[in-house]
Design a protein around this motif. Structure first.
Motif, PDB file in Angstrom:
ATOM      1  N   GLY A  65       0.834  -1.199   0.000  1.00 37.78           N
ATOM      2  CA  GLY A  65       0.000   0.000   0.000  1.00 37.78           C
ATOM      3  C   GLY A  65       0.863   1.242   0.000  1.00 37.78           C
TER       4      GLY A  65
ATOM      5  N   CYS B  26     -13.035  -0.067  -2.622  1.00 33.39           N
ATOM      6  CA  CYS B  26     -12.240  -0.427  -3.801  1.00 33.39           C
ATOM      7  C   CYS B  26     -12.502  -1.900  -4.085  1.00 33.39           C
ATOM      8  CB  CYS B  26     -10.759  -0.156  -3.537  1.00 33.39           C
ATOM      9  SG  CYS B  26     -10.416   1.586  -3.326  1.00 33.39           S
TER      10      CYS B  26
ATOM     11  N   THR C  28      -9.713  -3.966  -6.158  1.00 34.92           N
ATOM     12  CA  THR C  28      -8.274  -3.873  -5.941  1.00 34.92           C
ATOM     13  C   THR C  28      -7.857  -4.112  -4.492  1.00 34.92           C
ATOM     14  OG1 THR C  28      -8.540  -1.482  -5.752  1.00 34.92           O
ATOM     15  CG2 THR C  28      -7.812  -2.330  -7.881  1.00 34.92           C
ATOM     16  N   ARG C  29      -8.782  -4.322  -3.575  1.00 35.52           N
ATOM     17  CA  ARG C  29      -8.401  -4.590  -2.181  1.00 35.52           C
ATOM     18  C   ARG C  29      -9.205  -5.770  -1.652  1.00 35.52           C
ATOM     19  NH1 ARG C  29      -7.961   1.358   0.688  1.00 35.52           N
ATOM     20  NH2 ARG C  29      -7.036   2.399  -1.141  1.00 35.52           N
TER      21      ARG C  29
END
Length: 428
Positions: free
Chosen positions: A390, A415, A418-419
């Motif tokens: 991150g 998100c 993407t997370r």
DNA sequence: TCTGGGGTCCTAGGACCC
DNA sequence: TCTGGGGTCCTAGGACCC
């Protein structure tokens, strides 16, 4: 001018343009919002930067401050989102990945648009098939325009978006269809004509794209410069701006933010500038480039009535081009020290880097004190760690931890793509 | 209380050189 | 010290885009 002439149907250029892209991205993961008005706000939840069709129908204008729309939003049940560029960037990549295999040449024009030429003959049917596939695989609706030049393709996609009867695809391939379209196409809506030029053109009685196409060349050259001349040629079907596959090296990189709350102390401003500088350096390394100038600017709030305004910026030339965090931060802080005045409260600040050259072409200075190869390994390691764990997990002390200057993002969506922590959970 | 961020290209004008 | 044409480089500002 290096113009090429392409007239057969194989030479058609297509543009794929995602409809209301940011609003559509939000809606993909909130299917209950289908048919509901959605707006997406800029950083700091400042102004409206994207609207669903339903929100457009309510008369919500692009770029208007969010606080002026509050009543309109609540009266009409508008769903408001803070912008989530991590999500939009990833959705964009997915859309582009679907387009790519269908193309001969492809230009990533912006986060939600691509110019392309099809592999093999172009046709409306192929465009429709592509449109269907993108919608099915990503949930993002797109419009597609086809024409002999980029400028005309932009006209075509504009028509496709405005007219539901086109079902998202419109082709301008014959001289008559082009002429008919340009006749009723307002000059303001042309790609490359902004407010200033449109006003000037209208004052000379030119209000349609066809009138501009037929205008005297010398007059266009004098009044709209070479940009206008190229535009006019493209309206005639001559390619002046081909589909450009190679992404040119950036000439400038900047990171600038308005602050959620005005920043008064030097130390808080220093944290912000330090973070912006690191952000610029990281983008620079991603491009494989080095910069030779660093600029810092700071602004007070221009909208605050009766408050004294202060805007200043300063640029430093570096002896040896670099992409090293420490060097770029040191330069930025030095500049900030020079322009910072304690009596003001600052609303916006930024770092800009320029004089960009490929990192392979850096000429070393005679009295260079920095061990560049060791530093570059260090930067590589920082980039690798941060890309896994991150952003800013490994940081310079100057970047600080309190982030008093941080953005306001009160309605940020997850998100989703993407997370891992933000994955959707489905209850059955 | 609250007004985005990140880019590109073109032109004119000044500084400097021969 | 001035004169003058021609060229280059740099910068600031304007206009535009998404």
């Amino acid at each position: 001018m290096g113009c090429r002439n392409l007239r057969n149907s194989q030479g058609l250029i297509a543009i794929v343009d995602c409809n209301n892209f940011y609003a559509s991205c939000e809606r993909v993961f909130r299917p209950n919002l289908t048919g509901k008005p959605i707006v997406v706000l800029s950083n700091n939840d400042g102004c409206v930067i994207a609207r669903s069709n339903e929100a457009k129908a309510l008369g919500i204008k692009m770029g208007t401050p969010a606080f002026k729309n509050d009543k309109l939003f609540s009266r009409n049940g508008v769903h408001v989102f803070s912008c989530n560029f991590e999500l939009y960037g990833d959705m964009s990549r997915r859309v582009m990945d679907i387009i790519k295999p269908e193309t001969d040449e492809m230009e990533f024009y912006s986060i939600d648009e691509a110019f392309l030429t099809f592999k093999g003959p172009a046709s409306e049917e192929r465009a429709r098939a592509l449109r269907f596939q993108i919608l099915k695989w990503t949930g993002i609706p797109v419009s597609i325009g086809l024409a002999p030049t980029k400028t005309l393709a932009k006209v075509a996609v504009h028509i496709a978006k405005k007219n539901p009867s086109t079902r998202g695809v419109y082709s301008l391939s014959s001289p008559t269809s082009i002429e008919r379209a340009l006749y009723s196409f307002p000059v303001d809506d042309l790609w490359g004509i902004g407010y200033r030029s449109a006003t000037k053109l209208k004052s000379f009685g030119i209000s349609s794209a066809l009138q501009l196409r037929r205008a005297h060349h010398g007059w266009v050259r004098r009044n709209l410069s070479v940009t206008g001349v190229k535009l006019q040629k493209e309206l005639c079907g001559t390619v002046c701006s081909p589909v450009n596959e190679v992404i040119p090296r950036k000439q400038n990189i900047r990171t600038a933010r308005s602050f959620g709350k005005e920043v008064e102390t030097y130390s808080a401003l220093k944290e912000a500038i330090g973070t912006f500088a690191v952000n610029c350096a990281t983008k620079l390394r991603k491009e494989g480039s080095c910069c030779s100038t660093v600029t810092v600017f700071i602004h007070t709030n221009p909208f605050k009535p009766h408050a004294l305004e202060y805007n200043n910026s300063r640029t430093l030339k570096l002896d040896v081009p670099t992409n090293d965090n420490m060097e770029i931060v040191a330069a930025a802080i030095k500049l900030l020290k020079e322009i910072y005045r304690p009596i003001f409260a600052y609303k916006k600040a930024g770092v800009m880097i320029g004089g960009i050259v490929p990192d392979s072409q850096v000429q070393l200075g005679l009295f260079d004190a920095v061990d560049r190869s060791r530093r570059s390994y260090l930067m590589q390691s920082i980039d690798e760690i941060n890309s896994k764990l991150g952003r800013d997990k490994v940081r310079l002390a100057v970047q600080g931890f309190d982030r008093k200057w941080r953005l306001r993002q009160e309605r940020l969506s997850p998100c989703y793509t993407t997370r891992f922590s933000d994955l959707l959970t489905v209850k059955i």
